[in-house]
Design a protein around this motif. Structure first.
Motif, PDB file in Angstrom:
ATOM      1  N   GLU A   1       0.853  -1.180   0.000  1.00 12.20           N
ATOM      2  CA  GLU A   1       0.000   0.000   0.000  1.00 12.20           C
ATOM      3  C   GLU A   1       0.893   1.235   0.000  1.00 12.20           C
ATOM      4  OE1 GLU A   1      -3.436   2.204   2.668  1.00 12.20           O
ATOM      5  OE2 GLU A   1      -2.211   0.647   3.591  1.00 12.20           O
ATOM      6  N   LYS A   2       0.548   2.199  -0.840  1.00  8.85           N
ATOM      7  CA  LYS A   2       1.280   3.461  -0.873  1.00  8.85           C
ATOM      8  C   LYS A   2       0.491   4.527  -0.125  1.00  8.85           C
ATOM      9  CE  LYS A   2       3.996   2.312  -4.851  1.00  8.85           C
ATOM     10  NZ  LYS A   2       4.664   2.820  -6.039  1.00  8.85           N
ATOM     11  N   SER A   3       1.213   5.482   0.445  1.00  7.45           N
ATOM     12  CA  SER A   3       0.576   6.498   1.285  1.00  7.45           C
ATOM     13  C   SER A   3      -0.432   7.355   0.516  1.00  7.45           C
ATOM     14  CB  SER A   3       1.636   7.391   1.935  1.00  7.45           C
ATOM     15  OG  SER A   3       2.391   8.076   0.957  1.00  7.45           O
ATOM     16  N   ARG A   4      -0.280   7.450  -0.797  1.00 11.45           N
ATOM     17  CA  ARG A   4      -1.202   8.283  -1.591  1.00 11.45           C
ATOM     18  C   ARG A   4      -2.486   7.558  -1.999  1.00 11.45           C
ATOM     19  NH1 ARG A   4       3.317   7.663  -4.999  1.00 11.45           N
ATOM     20  NH2 ARG A   4       3.002   6.084  -6.593  1.00 11.45           N
ATOM     21  N   SER A   5      -2.609   6.296  -1.646  1.00 14.98           N
ATOM     22  CA  SER A   5      -3.794   5.529  -2.037  1.00 14.98           C
ATOM     23  C   SER A   5      -5.060   6.172  -1.481  1.00 14.98           C
ATOM     24  CB  SER A   5      -3.687   4.089  -1.530  1.00 14.98           C
ATOM     25  OG  SER A   5      -4.867   3.376  -1.844  1.00 14.98           O
ATOM     26  N   ILE A   6      -6.077   6.273  -2.347  1.00 20.36           N
ATOM     27  CA  ILE A   6      -7.355   6.867  -1.938  1.00 20.36           C
ATOM     28  C   ILE A   6      -8.258   5.872  -1.223  1.00 20.36           C
ATOM     29  CG2 ILE A   6      -7.312   8.642  -3.727  1.00 20.36           C
ATOM     30  CD1 ILE A   6      -9.318   6.899  -5.331  1.00 20.36           C
ATOM     31  N   ILE A   7      -7.813   4.621  -1.136  1.00 19.32           N
ATOM     32  CA  ILE A   7      -8.579   3.585  -0.434  1.00 19.32           C
ATOM     33  C   ILE A   7      -7.629   2.875   0.526  1.00 19.32           C
ATOM     34  CG2 ILE A   7      -8.181   1.858  -2.248  1.00 19.32           C
ATOM     35  CD1 ILE A   7     -11.016   0.774  -1.677  1.00 19.32           C
ATOM     36  N   LYS A   8      -8.138   2.506   1.668  1.00 19.07           N
ATOM     37  CA  LYS A   8      -7.364   1.774   2.666  1.00 19.07           C
ATOM     38  C   LYS A   8      -7.757   0.300   2.582  1.00 19.07           C
ATOM     39  CE  LYS A   8      -4.917   0.960   6.381  1.00 19.07           C
ATOM     40  NZ  LYS A   8      -3.604   0.442   6.082  1.00 19.07           N
ATOM     41  N   PRO A   9      -6.872  -0.555   2.033  1.00 11.16           N
ATOM     42  CA  PRO A   9      -7.203  -1.980   1.963  1.00 11.16           C
ATOM     43  C   PRO A   9      -7.351  -2.587   3.368  1.00 11.16           C
ATOM     44  CG  PRO A   9      -5.359  -1.440   0.523  1.00 11.16           C
ATOM     45  CD  PRO A   9      -5.597  -0.247   1.400  1.00 11.16           C
ATOM     46  N   ASP A  10      -8.140  -3.627   3.449  1.00 13.94           N
ATOM     47  CA  ASP A  10      -8.364  -4.295   4.732  1.00 13.94           C
ATOM     48  C   ASP A  10      -7.149  -5.088   5.195  1.00 13.94           C
ATOM     49  OD1 ASP A  10     -11.342  -3.787   5.250  1.00 13.94           O
ATOM     50  OD2 ASP A  10     -11.310  -4.494   3.168  1.00 13.94           O
ATOM     51  N   TYR A  11      -6.435  -5.675   4.250  1.00 22.35           N
ATOM     52  CA  TYR A  11      -5.271  -6.493   4.571  1.00 22.35           C
ATOM     53  C   TYR A  11      -4.091  -6.025   3.722  1.00 22.35           C
ATOM     54  CZ  TYR A  11      -9.140  -9.337   6.260  1.00 22.35           C
ATOM     55  OH  TYR A  11     -10.284  -9.765   6.881  1.00 22.35           O
ATOM     56  N   VAL A  12      -2.981  -5.677   4.391  1.00 25.68           N
ATOM     57  CA  VAL A  12      -1.789  -5.154   3.720  1.00 25.68           C
ATOM     58  C   VAL A  12      -0.565  -5.826   4.318  1.00 25.68           C
ATOM     59  CG1 VAL A  12      -0.390  -3.083   3.291  1.00 25.68           C
ATOM     60  CG2 VAL A  12      -2.883  -2.905   3.362  1.00 25.68           C
ATOM     61  N   TRP A  13       0.360  -6.225   3.445  1.00 25.62           N
ATOM     62  CA  TRP A  13       1.614  -6.808   3.937  1.00 25.62           C
ATOM     63  C   TRP A  13       2.620  -5.727   4.296  1.00 25.62           C
ATOM     64  CZ3 TRP A  13       6.507  -7.673   1.155  1.00 25.62           C
ATOM     65  CH2 TRP A  13       7.412  -8.458   1.885  1.00 25.62           C
TER      66      TRP A  13
END
Length: 182
Positions: free
Chosen positions: A146-158
């Motif tokens: 996940e990148k800090s600029r993502s407009i969505i927060k995924p539920d599961y991130v490595w």
């Protein structure tokens, strides 16, 4: 330099380089995150193309056999994108998702536009009316990075990173007649 998580980087190459071993470790860790959350998907949907290998790996790790694919084009080259993600045929029949727990898997939430579009399609089109009762899809998302600029927060991130990512399946150019050395 090789990190404990299987990713590598050098001072001259400010990229996140995921190894095949790191990929395997990441997918097992992500599967554990899902298990530990107490939520288990009925179906896994891969966001093609980058999410195909992660979705397959996590489906084995979770023991989930039902899979689908959403074909989306957004990146056209390194750091080059279309204005908005575009759904490509063949289209998945999302009407069969009513009442299901669906895990949407992609490789990275960079801008987040692709993942957001797929999640909205599944949630909106997966809604059916059975008489007067609506049955909604319970959809969650998973990414390796996940990148800090993502407009969505995924539920599961490595892992979080803002570097360009070299994935082991896409770091080399396609094998074509133009690329005869590969």
């Amino acid at each position: 330099m090789v990190f404990d998580d299987g990713a590598t980087s050098t001072q001259n190459d400010p990229r996140e380089n995921l190894s095949w071993q790191g990929f395997g470790d990441a997918m097992r860790e992500l599967a554990r995150q899902v298990r530990d959350s107490g939520w288990m998907p009925d179906l896994i949907v891969a966001v093609a193309r980058g999410g195909l290998l992660p979705a397959g790996a996590v489906s084995y790790a979770l023991g989930v056999k039902a899979m689908g694919t959403m074909n989306v084009e957004f990146y056209t080259d390194v750091a080059e994108t279309l204005p908005e993600p575009v759904l490509l045929p063949p289209l998945m029949d999302v009407s069969a998702l009513d009442g299901k727990r669906v895990l949407v898997v992609d490789d990275v939430a960079d801008s987040g536009k692709t993942l957001k579009m797929v999640m909205q399609l599944i949630r909106e089109r997966g809604l059916s009316l059975d008489g007067e009762t609506s049955v909604q899809v319970d959809a969650r998302s998973m990414v390796i990075y996940e990148k800090s600029r993502s407009i969505i927060k995924p539920d599961y991130v490595w892992k979080d990173t803002d570097l360009w990512i070299n994935f082991p399946w896409s770091v080399l150019p396609p094998v074509t007649t133009e690329n005869t050395s590969n």
